[in-house]
Design a protein around this motif. Structure first.
Motif, PDB file in Angstrom:
ATOM      1  N   ALA A   1       0.843  -1.196   0.000  1.00  0.00           N
ATOM      2  CA  ALA A   1       0.000   0.000   0.000  1.00  0.00           C
ATOM      3  C   ALA A   1       0.877   1.245   0.000  1.00  0.00           C
ATOM      4  O   ALA A   1       1.824   1.344   0.778  1.00  0.00           O
ATOM      5  CB  ALA A   1      -0.913   0.007   1.220  1.00  0.00           C
ATOM      6  N   GLU A   2       0.562   2.158  -0.912  1.00  0.00           N
ATOM      7  CA  GLU A   2       1.175   3.481  -0.938  1.00  0.00           C
ATOM      8  C   GLU A   2       0.006   4.456  -0.945  1.00  0.00           C
ATOM      9  O   GLU A   2      -0.668   4.627  -1.966  1.00  0.00           O
ATOM     10  CB  GLU A   2       2.050   3.644  -2.179  1.00  0.00           C
ATOM     11  CG  GLU A   2       2.812   4.935  -2.188  1.00  0.00           C
ATOM     12  CD  GLU A   2       3.696   5.075  -3.418  1.00  0.00           C
ATOM     13  OE1 GLU A   2       4.113   6.216  -3.677  1.00  0.00           O
ATOM     14  OE2 GLU A   2       3.941   4.086  -4.117  1.00  0.00           O
ATOM     15  N   GLU A   3      -0.260   5.055   0.188  1.00  0.00           N
ATOM     16  CA  GLU A   3      -1.484   5.837   0.399  1.00  0.00           C
ATOM     17  C   GLU A   3      -1.807   6.781  -0.745  1.00  0.00           C
ATOM     18  O   GLU A   3      -0.951   7.530  -1.217  1.00  0.00           O
ATOM     19  CB  GLU A   3      -1.374   6.627   1.709  1.00  0.00           C
ATOM     20  CG  GLU A   3      -2.671   7.266   2.107  1.00  0.00           C
ATOM     21  CD  GLU A   3      -2.632   7.863   3.504  1.00  0.00           C
ATOM     22  OE1 GLU A   3      -3.624   8.488   3.880  1.00  0.00           O
ATOM     23  OE2 GLU A   3      -1.619   7.723   4.201  1.00  0.00           O
ATOM     24  N   ASN A   4      -3.067   6.707  -1.193  1.00  0.00           N
ATOM     25  CA  ASN A   4      -3.621   7.539  -2.263  1.00  0.00           C
ATOM     26  C   ASN A   4      -2.977   7.313  -3.628  1.00  0.00           C
ATOM     27  O   ASN A   4      -3.230   8.063  -4.560  1.00  0.00           O
ATOM     28  CB  ASN A   4      -3.556   9.025  -1.912  1.00  0.00           C
ATOM     29  CG  ASN A   4      -4.334   9.340  -0.663  1.00  0.00           C
ATOM     30  OD1 ASN A   4      -5.369   8.743  -0.386  1.00  0.00           O
ATOM     31  ND2 ASN A   4      -3.838  10.284   0.113  1.00  0.00           N
ATOM     32  N   ARG A   5      -2.147   6.265  -3.767  1.00  0.00           N
ATOM     33  CA  ARG A   5      -1.458   6.017  -5.043  1.00  0.00           C
ATOM     34  C   ARG A   5      -1.623   4.587  -5.548  1.00  0.00           C
ATOM     35  O   ARG A   5      -1.962   4.377  -6.702  1.00  0.00           O
ATOM     36  CB  ARG A   5       0.030   6.344  -4.920  1.00  0.00           C
ATOM     37  CG  ARG A   5       0.284   7.793  -4.570  1.00  0.00           C
ATOM     38  CD  ARG A   5       1.749   8.130  -4.703  1.00  0.00           C
ATOM     39  NE  ARG A   5       2.228   7.801  -6.030  1.00  0.00           N
ATOM     40  CZ  ARG A   5       2.322   8.667  -7.032  1.00  0.00           C
ATOM     41  NH1 ARG A   5       1.974   9.910  -6.852  1.00  0.00           N
ATOM     42  NH2 ARG A   5       2.779   8.304  -8.208  1.00  0.00           N
ATOM     43  N   SER A   6      -1.342   3.613  -4.689  1.00  0.00           N
ATOM     44  CA  SER A   6      -1.342   2.227  -5.148  1.00  0.00           C
ATOM     45  C   SER A   6      -1.680   1.287  -3.987  1.00  0.00           C
ATOM     46  O   SER A   6      -1.236   1.498  -2.857  1.00  0.00           O
ATOM     47  CB  SER A   6       0.032   1.863  -5.722  1.00  0.00           C
ATOM     48  OG  SER A   6       0.044   0.536  -6.175  1.00  0.00           O
ATOM     49  N   LEU A   7      -2.451   0.244  -4.313  1.00  0.00           N
ATOM     50  CA  LEU A   7      -2.874  -0.710  -3.300  1.00  0.00           C
ATOM     51  C   LEU A   7      -2.998  -2.077  -3.962  1.00  0.00           C
ATOM     52  O   LEU A   7      -3.586  -2.196  -5.034  1.00  0.00           O
ATOM     53  CB  LEU A   7      -4.230  -0.294  -2.721  1.00  0.00           C
ATOM     54  CG  LEU A   7      -4.893  -1.221  -1.714  1.00  0.00           C
ATOM     55  CD1 LEU A   7      -4.073  -1.301  -0.427  1.00  0.00           C
ATOM     56  CD2 LEU A   7      -6.305  -0.729  -1.412  1.00  0.00           C
ATOM     57  N   THR A   8      -2.396  -3.093  -3.341  1.00  0.00           N
ATOM     58  CA  THR A   8      -2.505  -4.453  -3.867  1.00  0.00           C
ATOM     59  C   THR A   8      -3.068  -5.359  -2.788  1.00  0.00           C
ATOM     60  O   THR A   8      -2.566  -5.384  -1.662  1.00  0.00           O
ATOM     61  CB  THR A   8      -1.137  -5.000  -4.324  1.00  0.00           C
ATOM     62  OG1 THR A   8      -0.634  -4.156  -5.368  1.00  0.00           O
ATOM     63  CG2 THR A   8      -1.255  -6.429  -4.852  1.00  0.00           C
ATOM     64  N   TYR A   9      -4.125  -6.063  -3.152  1.00  0.00           N
ATOM     65  CA  TYR A   9      -4.726  -7.081  -2.295  1.00  0.00           C
ATOM     66  C   TYR A   9      -4.382  -8.460  -2.839  1.00  0.00           C
ATOM     67  O   TYR A   9      -4.367  -8.661  -4.055  1.00  0.00           O
ATOM     68  CB  TYR A   9      -6.264  -6.980  -2.312  1.00  0.00           C
ATOM     69  CG  TYR A   9      -6.857  -5.886  -1.486  1.00  0.00           C
ATOM     70  CD1 TYR A   9      -6.871  -5.958  -0.100  1.00  0.00           C
ATOM     71  CD2 TYR A   9      -7.467  -4.793  -2.096  1.00  0.00           C
ATOM     72  CE1 TYR A   9      -7.455  -4.960   0.660  1.00  0.00           C
ATOM     73  CE2 TYR A   9      -8.059  -3.794  -1.345  1.00  0.00           C
ATOM     74  CZ  TYR A   9      -8.049  -3.881   0.035  1.00  0.00           C
ATOM     75  OH  TYR A   9      -8.630  -2.894   0.772  1.00  0.00           O
ATOM     76  N   ARG A  10      -4.149  -9.399  -1.947  1.00  0.00           N
ATOM     77  CA  ARG A  10      -4.155 -10.807  -2.323  1.00  0.00           C
ATOM     78  C   ARG A  10      -5.599 -11.235  -2.118  1.00  0.00           C
ATOM     79  O   ARG A  10      -6.136 -11.124  -1.018  1.00  0.00           O
ATOM     80  CB  ARG A  10      -3.210 -11.632  -1.466  1.00  0.00           C
ATOM     81  CG  ARG A  10      -3.190 -13.092  -1.917  1.00  0.00           C
ATOM     82  CD  ARG A  10      -2.174 -13.900  -1.100  1.00  0.00           C
ATOM     83  NE  ARG A  10      -2.027 -15.198  -1.678  1.00  0.00           N
ATOM     84  CZ  ARG A  10      -1.025 -15.583  -2.455  1.00  0.00           C
ATOM     85  NH1 ARG A  10      -0.061 -14.737  -2.729  1.00  0.00           N
ATOM     86  NH2 ARG A  10      -0.972 -16.783  -2.955  1.00  0.00           N
ATOM     87  N   TRP A  11      -6.228 -11.694  -3.176  1.00  0.00           N
ATOM     88  CA  TRP A  11      -7.651 -12.006  -3.168  1.00  0.00           C
ATOM     89  C   TRP A  11      -7.814 -13.499  -3.360  1.00  0.00           C
ATOM     90  O   TRP A  11      -7.389 -14.050  -4.361  1.00  0.00           O
ATOM     91  CB  TRP A  11      -8.320 -11.241  -4.302  1.00  0.00           C
ATOM     92  CG  TRP A  11      -9.806 -11.156  -4.265  1.00  0.00           C
ATOM     93  CD1 TRP A  11     -10.690 -12.174  -4.083  1.00  0.00           C
ATOM     94  CD2 TRP A  11     -10.589  -9.982  -4.432  1.00  0.00           C
ATOM     95  NE1 TRP A  11     -11.972 -11.702  -4.136  1.00  0.00           N
ATOM     96  CE2 TRP A  11     -11.938 -10.352  -4.355  1.00  0.00           C
ATOM     97  CE3 TRP A  11     -10.280  -8.648  -4.657  1.00  0.00           C
ATOM     98  CZ2 TRP A  11     -12.978  -9.446  -4.492  1.00  0.00           C
ATOM     99  CZ3 TRP A  11     -11.308  -7.758  -4.792  1.00  0.00           C
ATOM    100  CH2 TRP A  11     -12.646  -8.152  -4.702  1.00  0.00           C
ATOM    101  N   ARG A  12      -8.393 -14.156  -2.397  1.00  0.00           N
ATOM    102  CA  ARG A  12      -8.636 -15.598  -2.486  1.00  0.00           C
ATOM    103  C   ARG A  12     -10.137 -15.807  -2.635  1.00  0.00           C
ATOM    104  O   ARG A  12     -10.910 -15.464  -1.765  1.00  0.00           O
ATOM    105  CB  ARG A  12      -8.125 -16.310  -1.243  1.00  0.00           C
ATOM    106  CG  ARG A  12      -8.446 -17.792  -1.249  1.00  0.00           C
ATOM    107  CD  ARG A  12      -7.758 -18.503  -0.138  1.00  0.00           C
ATOM    108  NE  ARG A  12      -6.432 -18.829  -0.636  1.00  0.00           N
ATOM    109  CZ  ARG A  12      -5.594 -19.633  -0.021  1.00  0.00           C
ATOM    110  NH1 ARG A  12      -5.911 -20.160   1.132  1.00  0.00           N
ATOM    111  NH2 ARG A  12      -4.432 -19.909  -0.545  1.00  0.00           N
ATOM    112  N   GLU A  13     -10.516 -16.357  -3.796  1.00  0.00           N
ATOM    113  CA  GLU A  13     -11.923 -16.583  -4.098  1.00  0.00           C
ATOM    114  C   GLU A  13     -12.290 -18.044  -3.895  1.00  0.00           C
ATOM    115  O   GLU A  13     -11.518 -18.927  -4.215  1.00  0.00           O
ATOM    116  CB  GLU A  13     -12.222 -16.242  -5.558  1.00  0.00           C
ATOM    117  CG  GLU A  13     -12.080 -14.795  -5.904  1.00  0.00           C
ATOM    118  CD  GLU A  13     -12.427 -14.544  -7.356  1.00  0.00           C
ATOM    119  OE1 GLU A  13     -13.531 -14.922  -7.768  1.00  0.00           O
ATOM    120  OE2 GLU A  13     -11.580 -13.989  -8.050  1.00  0.00           O
TER     121      GLU A  13
END
Length: 112
Positions: free
Chosen positions: A48-60
């Motif tokens: 996470a880079e506030e207000n710029r970039s966000l990556t989630y690991r998403w398990r479906e």
């Protein structure tokens, strides 16, 4: 069906500033309303880079090859625009899950 190296990318301009979009992506109640993940899905912040970039690991939950779960990385890139809005880029990339050593696949023999 996507291969292990393919990613889906979606881009668009939003009328809201990056700070407001960031809130929609990081406050659980807002995220749930916007993205509507299934109750059985698991999300964990990777970077996470506030207000710029966000990556989630998403398990479906679903038709995963190994244990009925599919993992992917979902990255949101937010770029401010000159009119006070946000250029929004979403990248959804599958995570390759290595096969188990004891996966009952036929063994290969090396020729000498």
């Amino acid at each position: 069906m996507m291969s292990d190296t393919e990613a889906l990318v979606f881009e668009c301009a939003l009328d809201a500033p990056p700070e407001k979009v960031w809130r929609a992506l990081t406050i659980p109640e807002y995220l749930e309303r916007w993205l509507k993940p299934a109750k059985s899905d698991e999300l964990a912040v990777v970077t996470a880079e506030e207000n710029r970039s966000l990556t989630y690991r998403w398990r479906e939950s679903g038709q995963g090859a190994i244990v009925g779960l599919e993992d992917s990385l979902v990255t949101f890139d937010l770029t401010p625009t000159a009119d006070g809005g946000t250029w929004f880029r979403l990248t959804h990339a599958p995570v390759a899950i290595p096969a188990a050593a004891n996966n009952n696949a036929p063994t290969m023999r090396l020729a000498a």
